[in-house]
Design a protein around this motif. Sequence first.
Motif, PDB file in Angstrom:
ATOM      1  N   ILE A 136       0.901  -1.173  -0.128  1.00  0.00           N
ATOM      2  CA  ILE A 136       0.062   0.058   0.107  1.00  0.00           C
ATOM      3  C   ILE A 136       0.809   1.358   0.070  1.00  0.00           C
ATOM      4  O   ILE A 136       0.526   2.430  -0.615  1.00  0.00           O
ATOM      5  CB  ILE A 136      -0.980  -0.224   1.336  1.00  0.00           C
ATOM      6  N   PHE A 140       1.070   4.801  -2.521  1.00  0.00           N
ATOM      7  CA  PHE A 140       1.133   6.014  -2.113  1.00  0.00           C
ATOM      8  C   PHE A 140       2.350   6.609  -2.653  1.00  0.00           C
ATOM      9  O   PHE A 140       2.139   7.950  -3.331  1.00  0.00           O
ATOM     10  CB  PHE A 140       1.229   6.192  -0.662  1.00  0.00           C
ATOM     11  N   MET A 141       3.654   6.122  -2.668  1.00  0.00           N
ATOM     12  CA  MET A 141       4.541   6.877  -3.223  1.00  0.00           C
ATOM     13  C   MET A 141       4.640   6.941  -4.774  1.00  0.00           C
ATOM     14  O   MET A 141       5.146   8.116  -5.463  1.00  0.00           O
ATOM     15  CB  MET A 141       6.012   5.811  -2.974  1.00  0.00           C
ATOM     16  N   GLY A 143       1.644   7.559  -6.213  1.00  0.00           N
ATOM     17  CA  GLY A 143       0.694   8.480  -6.668  1.00  0.00           C
ATOM     18  C   GLY A 143       1.069   9.986  -6.348  1.00  0.00           C
ATOM     19  O   GLY A 143       0.998  10.983  -7.004  1.00  0.00           O
ATOM     20  N   TRP A 144       2.162   9.979  -5.088  1.00  0.00           N
ATOM     21  CA  TRP A 144       2.551  11.354  -4.869  1.00  0.00           C
ATOM     22  C   TRP A 144       3.801  11.416  -5.630  1.00  0.00           C
ATOM     23  O   TRP A 144       4.035  12.711  -6.101  1.00  0.00           O
ATOM     24  CB  TRP A 144       2.996  11.176  -3.338  1.00  0.00           C
ATOM     25  N   ASN A 147       3.490  13.454  -9.053  1.00  0.00           N
ATOM     26  CA  ASN A 147       3.051  14.901  -9.196  1.00  0.00           C
ATOM     27  C   ASN A 147       1.989  15.215 -10.230  1.00  0.00           C
ATOM     28  O   ASN A 147       2.380  16.059 -10.995  1.00  0.00           O
ATOM     29  CB  ASN A 147       4.333  15.694  -9.327  1.00  0.00           C
ATOM     30  N   ASN A 148       0.922  14.560 -10.084  1.00  0.00           N
ATOM     31  CA  ASN A 148      -0.162  14.460 -11.032  1.00  0.00           C
ATOM     32  C   ASN A 148      -1.414  14.266 -10.365  1.00  0.00           C
ATOM     33  O   ASN A 148      -1.446  13.440  -9.578  1.00  0.00           O
ATOM     34  CB  ASN A 148       0.280  13.315 -12.160  1.00  0.00           C
ATOM     35  N   LYS A 149      -2.272  15.212 -10.677  1.00  0.00           N
ATOM     36  CA  LYS A 149      -3.362  15.113  -9.838  1.00  0.00           C
ATOM     37  C   LYS A 149      -4.394  13.626  -9.989  1.00  0.00           C
ATOM     38  O   LYS A 149      -5.002  13.322  -8.985  1.00  0.00           O
ATOM     39  CB  LYS A 149      -4.499  16.247 -10.070  1.00  0.00           C
ATOM     40  N   LEU A 152      -2.510  11.088  -8.041  1.00  0.00           N
ATOM     41  CA  LEU A 152      -2.653  11.502  -6.634  1.00  0.00           C
ATOM     42  C   LEU A 152      -4.066  10.944  -6.251  1.00  0.00           C
ATOM     43  O   LEU A 152      -4.144  10.355  -5.088  1.00  0.00           O
ATOM     44  CB  LEU A 152      -2.438  12.961  -6.078  1.00  0.00           C
ATOM     45  N   LEU A 153      -4.991  11.596  -6.785  1.00  0.00           N
ATOM     46  CA  LEU A 153      -6.410  11.109  -6.418  1.00  0.00           C
ATOM     47  C   LEU A 153      -6.753   9.422  -6.634  1.00  0.00           C
ATOM     48  O   LEU A 153      -7.318   9.008  -5.751  1.00  0.00           O
ATOM     49  CB  LEU A 153      -7.388  11.703  -7.518  1.00  0.00           C
ATOM     50  N   MET A 156      -4.850   8.068  -3.602  1.00  0.00           N
ATOM     51  CA  MET A 156      -5.767   8.121  -2.268  1.00  0.00           C
ATOM     52  C   MET A 156      -7.025   7.431  -2.108  1.00  0.00           C
ATOM     53  O   MET A 156      -7.171   6.732  -1.242  1.00  0.00           O
ATOM     54  CB  MET A 156      -6.022   9.663  -2.201  1.00  0.00           C
ATOM     55  N   ARG A 157      -7.300   7.039  -3.287  1.00  0.00           N
ATOM     56  CA  ARG A 157      -8.757   6.145  -3.477  1.00  0.00           C
ATOM     57  C   ARG A 157      -8.194   4.836  -3.085  1.00  0.00           C
ATOM     58  O   ARG A 157      -8.939   3.978  -2.399  1.00  0.00           O
ATOM     59  CB  ARG A 157      -9.412   6.071  -4.752  1.00  0.00           C
ATOM     60  N   ALA A 160      -7.451   4.487   0.424  1.00  0.00           N
ATOM     61  CA  ALA A 160      -8.685   4.504   1.194  1.00  0.00           C
ATOM     62  C   ALA A 160      -9.254   2.974   1.214  1.00  0.00           C
ATOM     63  O   ALA A 160      -9.828   2.098   2.284  1.00  0.00           O
ATOM     64  CB  ALA A 160      -9.452   5.445   0.957  1.00  0.00           C
ATOM     65  N   GLU A 248     -12.593   8.344 -15.405  1.00  0.00           N
ATOM     66  CA  GLU A 248     -12.295   9.753 -14.703  1.00  0.00           C
ATOM     67  C   GLU A 248     -10.741   9.809 -14.194  1.00  0.00           C
ATOM     68  O   GLU A 248     -10.516  10.959 -14.091  1.00  0.00           O
ATOM     69  CB  GLU A 248     -13.150   9.533 -13.368  1.00  0.00           C
ATOM     70  N   PHE A 322     -17.397   5.562  -5.513  1.00  0.00           N
ATOM     71  CA  PHE A 322     -16.472   5.629  -4.485  1.00  0.00           C
ATOM     72  C   PHE A 322     -17.174   5.554  -3.112  1.00  0.00           C
ATOM     73  O   PHE A 322     -16.928   4.808  -2.115  1.00  0.00           O
ATOM     74  CB  PHE A 322     -15.562   6.781  -4.630  1.00  0.00           C
TER      75      PHE A 322
END
Lengths: 351, 191
Positions: A136, A140-141, A143-144, A147-149, A152-153, A156-157, A160, A248, A322
Amino acid sequence: MSNLPTAPETLADYVSGNLWLFFAIATAAIMGYLTLNALFLIWLERKISAHIQRRLGPMEVGWHGVLQTVADMLKLLSKQLVTPRAIDKPLYHLAPVVVFAPVIASVAMFPFAEDLVILDIELSLAYVFVFGGIGIIGIFMAGWGSNNKYALLGAMRSVAQNISYEIPLILSALSVVLLVSGLEPVIINDNDQLRPASGISLIDIAIVQDAKGWWFVLVQPVAALIYFIAAVAETNRAPFDIPEAESELVAGFHTEYSGMRFAMFFFAEYTNMIIVSMVATVLFFGGWSGPLLPGPVWFFGKTYLLIGGMMWFRWTFPRLRFDQLMSFCWTVLIPLSIVNLLVTALVLELL
Amino acid sequence: MITAGLLMAVTFAAALLAVTLRNVLHAIFGLAVALLGIAGIFITLGSPFVAAMEVLVYVGGISVAMVFAVMLSTVVARQDEGGRRRVWAGLAALGFFAAMALVITRADFGPDSDPSEQAWAVAEIGGDLLTHYNVVFEALSLVLLIAIVGAVAISRREAAASGSARLEPGAIDPDGTGKSDVESEQRGQDA
């Protein structure tokens, strides 16, 4: 004494303490298997999805397109690695490794047959979940670091979803653990030392079902169902593929990865599928146990049958939203798995 | 012995990274490595169970929750705290270290502190937690409950104060003006 079930000899026993030889053989064997497995599963997935949608799927390369994924892999290997400029360098480059490495370690602990297991550790069931948790962080690493939204989203999804569905996953596995230690104990002959079967060892769980002659799915159907649903969610697959919902989020947390870096995430996804199916095979379907055919045939047969179920699942159900996904976990799955665990404990106590 | 030393070195280095790095996320990943190192030390001490729980709870749970919290907020690069605050922080850390060292060296762990397999067996730990250490166990869960209630209360008050619904972590942001844009801009400067 002779008719007691025996603990298997492991690869570690065969190489008699030579750690480097052990690591070399184990890693090579697992990597080889996982590569073949991913190539096969991707082809299988494309074929199954095609036939569900009344198409043919890949047909050109090899018999019914069976070599298509080999060609795809060669293409990925030769592709240029595009690295975005504004990335968080250490995190971006480490992420595929952090996602992929724990997965290799997990596969080493499964008993493919009564005498075929690479690494026999007492707490193997716990460690499978432990390694799942490390992956997990890799998501995270990725997605972060990208540096792209969208990445990142997606991350995070994904996280979660993963930390929520881990709870029913572990709780449903716990009902089996309770069952192993709560039923009339099975004594195992471990190098001529007798010990009762332990519920947190994958090997012991399989041995107990083999010795009793019935599978735990018969007495834990609810746990098996919860486990299967949570496992599909853990692997981020449809109908729970919200982290990389392509309409999306482009491709979710691995949007910015290309070539072999992307392939690492893809590999990890298919390997995760095989791990959760292997855990289900051991927990609920008796591992290698079955009549006539040798152990590995039963083990892999059950595992791939479960994977076939997951693929069927994916191409039949539409993607959830979601909030539906999260509320399904917290208001249905978790209470149900807690009730199931309590009922299991109560029944075992009253028996 | 070499393994244990190596693990301690890794843990120490990662812990140093965790407190010195400016980027909060890097610091948290440093912390995760330190916690993995501690799990490794537990294994060399003969307790795979405690190691497994260390990773499951602290790496897979707490660190992930921390990263999540940081991603939902907008401040990622730490501001310079200034000299005086650093001195106080250092003093507090030293004081905490001294207190812990005092407690650990003075404590009488009894005959079971021998890292033999039996003392660390899962059944043993479970039994002890629910009988001998029952009160401590329940008190700890009470602390966690209070922390959760407190967190909910604080976030509710903040949401009411700002008067606007907060963007859900996975929510679609139709006009593209959500916080994720702000965040990525800030990170762009940071990187």
